[in-house]
Design a protein around this motif. Sequence first.
Motif, PDB file in Angstrom:
ATOM      1  N   SER A   1      18.831 -59.689  32.170  1.00 47.19           N
ATOM      2  CA  SER A   1      19.758 -58.750  30.633  1.00 47.19           C
ATOM      3  C   SER A   1      19.874 -57.411  30.771  1.00 47.19           C
ATOM      4  CB  SER A   1      18.591 -58.890  29.329  1.00 47.19           C
ATOM      5  OG  SER A   1      18.601 -59.754  28.891  1.00 47.19           O
TER       6      SER A   1
ATOM      7  N   LYS B   1      16.990 -49.356  24.961  1.00 45.70           N
ATOM      8  CA  LYS B   1      17.496 -50.270  24.963  1.00 45.70           C
ATOM      9  C   LYS B   1      17.715 -51.629  23.458  1.00 45.70           C
ATOM     10  CE  LYS B   1      14.349 -50.735  28.202  1.00 45.70           C
ATOM     11  NZ  LYS B   1      14.604 -50.750  30.103  1.00 45.70           N
ATOM     12  N   GLY B   2      16.735 -52.488  23.341  1.00 45.69           N
ATOM     13  CA  GLY B   2      17.878 -53.678  22.528  1.00 45.69           C
ATOM     14  C   GLY B   2      18.511 -53.004  21.887  1.00 45.69           C
TER      15      GLY B   2
ATOM     16  N   ALA C   1      20.389 -55.897  26.946  1.00 46.88           N
ATOM     17  CA  ALA C   1      21.635 -56.737  27.207  1.00 46.88           C
ATOM     18  C   ALA C   1      21.077 -57.993  26.214  1.00 46.88           C
ATOM     19  CB  ALA C   1      22.378 -57.273  27.997  1.00 46.88           C
ATOM     20  N   ASN C   2      20.217 -57.579  25.464  1.00 50.59           N
ATOM     21  CA  ASN C   2      19.679 -58.486  24.410  1.00 50.59           C
ATOM     22  C   ASN C   2      21.305 -59.875  23.023  1.00 50.59           C
ATOM     23  OD1 ASN C   2      17.619 -57.246  25.004  1.00 50.59           O
ATOM     24  ND2 ASN C   2      16.885 -57.304  22.765  1.00 50.59           N
ATOM     25  N   VAL C   3      22.181 -58.995  22.865  1.00 47.50           N
ATOM     26  CA  VAL C   3      23.138 -59.926  22.866  1.00 47.50           C
ATOM     27  C   VAL C   3      23.995 -60.423  23.066  1.00 47.50           C
ATOM     28  CG1 VAL C   3      22.780 -58.274  20.374  1.00 47.50           C
ATOM     29  CG2 VAL C   3      24.336 -58.020  22.041  1.00 47.50           C
TER      30      VAL C   3
ATOM     31  N   THR D   1      25.363 -53.968  17.007  1.00 45.47           N
ATOM     32  CA  THR D   1      24.313 -54.761  17.475  1.00 45.47           C
ATOM     33  C   THR D   1      23.086 -55.012  15.838  1.00 45.47           C
ATOM     34  OG1 THR D   1      24.533 -53.874  19.366  1.00 45.47           O
ATOM     35  CG2 THR D   1      21.906 -55.059  19.129  1.00 45.47           C
TER      36      THR D   1
ATOM     37  N   ARG E   1      13.757 -59.139  21.672  1.00 45.58           N
ATOM     38  CA  ARG E   1      12.783 -59.927  22.848  1.00 45.58           C
ATOM     39  C   ARG E   1      11.938 -61.104  22.135  1.00 45.58           C
ATOM     40  NH1 ARG E   1      15.283 -60.680  26.992  1.00 45.58           N
ATOM     41  NH2 ARG E   1      16.155 -59.356  26.655  1.00 45.58           N
TER      42      ARG E   1
ATOM     43  N   PRO F   1      19.376 -62.744  27.766  1.00 41.29           N
ATOM     44  CA  PRO F   1      19.993 -62.173  26.416  1.00 41.29           C
ATOM     45  C   PRO F   1      19.463 -63.195  25.644  1.00 41.29           C
ATOM     46  CG  PRO F   1      21.366 -61.883  28.034  1.00 41.29           C
ATOM     47  CD  PRO F   1      20.687 -63.001  29.189  1.00 41.29           C
TER      48      PRO F   1
ATOM     49  N   SER G   1      21.797 -53.076  22.753  1.00 45.00           N
ATOM     50  CA  SER G   1      22.244 -53.629  23.766  1.00 45.00           C
ATOM     51  C   SER G   1      22.346 -52.396  24.994  1.00 45.00           C
ATOM     52  CB  SER G   1      22.757 -55.299  23.718  1.00 45.00           C
ATOM     53  OG  SER G   1      22.572 -56.339  23.002  1.00 45.00           O
TER      54      SER G   1
ATOM     55  N   TYR H   1      24.869 -50.700  25.343  1.00 51.64           N
ATOM     56  CA  TYR H   1      26.196 -50.699  25.402  1.00 51.64           C
ATOM     57  C   TYR H   1      26.497 -48.835  25.662  1.00 51.64           C
ATOM     58  CZ  TYR H   1      27.606 -55.305  24.397  1.00 51.64           C
ATOM     59  OH  TYR H   1      27.619 -56.509  24.420  1.00 51.64           O
TER      60      TYR H   1
END
Length: 452
Positions: free
Chosen positions: A58, A281-282, A63-65, A327, A260, A425, A285, A287
Amino acid sequence: MTPQPSHPQAGAAVKAADRAHVFHSWSAQELIDPLAIAGAEGSYFWDYDGKRYLDFTSGLVFANVGYQHPKVVAAIQEQAATLTTFAPAFAVEARSEAARLIARKTPGDLDKIFFTNGGAEAVENATRMARLHTGRPKVLSAYRSYHGATATAINLTGDPRRWPGDTASAGVVHFWAPYLYRSPFHAETEAQECERALTHLADTIAFEGPATIAAIILETIPGTAGIMIPPPGYLEGVRALCDEYGIVFVLDEVMAGFGRTGEWFAADHFGVVPDLMTFAKGVNSGYVPLGGVAISEAVAETFARRPYPGGLTYSGHPLACAAAVATINVMEEEGIVEQAARIGESVLGPALRELAARHPSVGEVRGTGVFWALELVRNKETREPLVPYNASGEANAPMAAFGAAARKHGLWPFINMNRTHVVPPCTITEAEAKEGLAALDEALSVADEHTV
Ligand SMILES: Cc1ncc(COP(=O)(O)O)c(C=O)c1O
């Protein structure tokens, strides 16, 4: 977007400019060979030769999504068209909404959000808040930890990345947190590990002097250090010690937060509420860079009539906050946290345990959700790590060979010392997970060649 036909010349130009001008993190600049990335979507990315990789990292576990989620991309585009940027001292819709949504998800009374650009700044500010709130200088953190690369955060970090910047003058004291597989306390059960780790922490507090300790910071489930799920009762015990001595309890959820572990926050697994919680981070994600500190009522009260001495030009940047709003909404609408829990329980967990049973190089498997570690060993009986702690060069060859084999089979693995982490992810499908596990199986056969 699926992989484009190969454009090796374009890739060569990207690579050449990178090698000429980009100074990379944590690296001897002439010894690295960064892959040029042509694109990414969902759980995959690809290079300019059209080779596609399933990403079991990820990115850096952010990049969780997945990559290029259309709703998050659209939200960033809309925010850019509406109000791309604005100074932090004003009330801005995207920032207000992001703070409201985050505060709704964080446990307990963590209802005020201080935004940063990433995790390390979140840790820096949480530490500053704790010191000012208590009027005390020291912060306790675990040896097996990573908290970021800025001055205080890298000193709080336990792993060897701390050493070059550590002058032992940062007001940081390290202690051992639970890790049953390599127990610092010679424990044989989780209950023993928990009890002895809490006794060790209580002793550390007593000998450092409770009135000198502002905060204890822990990753709720340590990430880069090895995904060690704390034994039942440990975090509750740390909470009790903090309450007893008026110490601020900081949970670092920069890596473990936002789905996560199969819960919104790892703290939700344990029912523990810290005084401060760091995230990054999450949250969106990755971006657009974003991090922050969720602040309890008591700590927020300290700064109700006294200015908080800290700030950042881009605190709560509208583009980053719009990405966070999208997100969090997408994670809710699409049941992404539940998906992470389900894939961990029904696919990753059972399959990784099965790999461990078959491969002599896998000493232990542990994790939850899409947050798993495989501890690779030279020998299952002795538990000798496949490579020594902090190995490099020839000494690290077995892990390098494992990584090369995974990439050859189209899997991009997360590797830290003698471990590989399975951290795709949260949106990874069952079919994708199985594809990655098959590649992992092949790569572990290469690691097996180094066992004795
Ligand atoms: C638990 C934890 N805290 C803090 C950080 C630092 O975050 P950043 O790299 O965004 O500064 C990281 C990064 O990996 C992390 O895993």
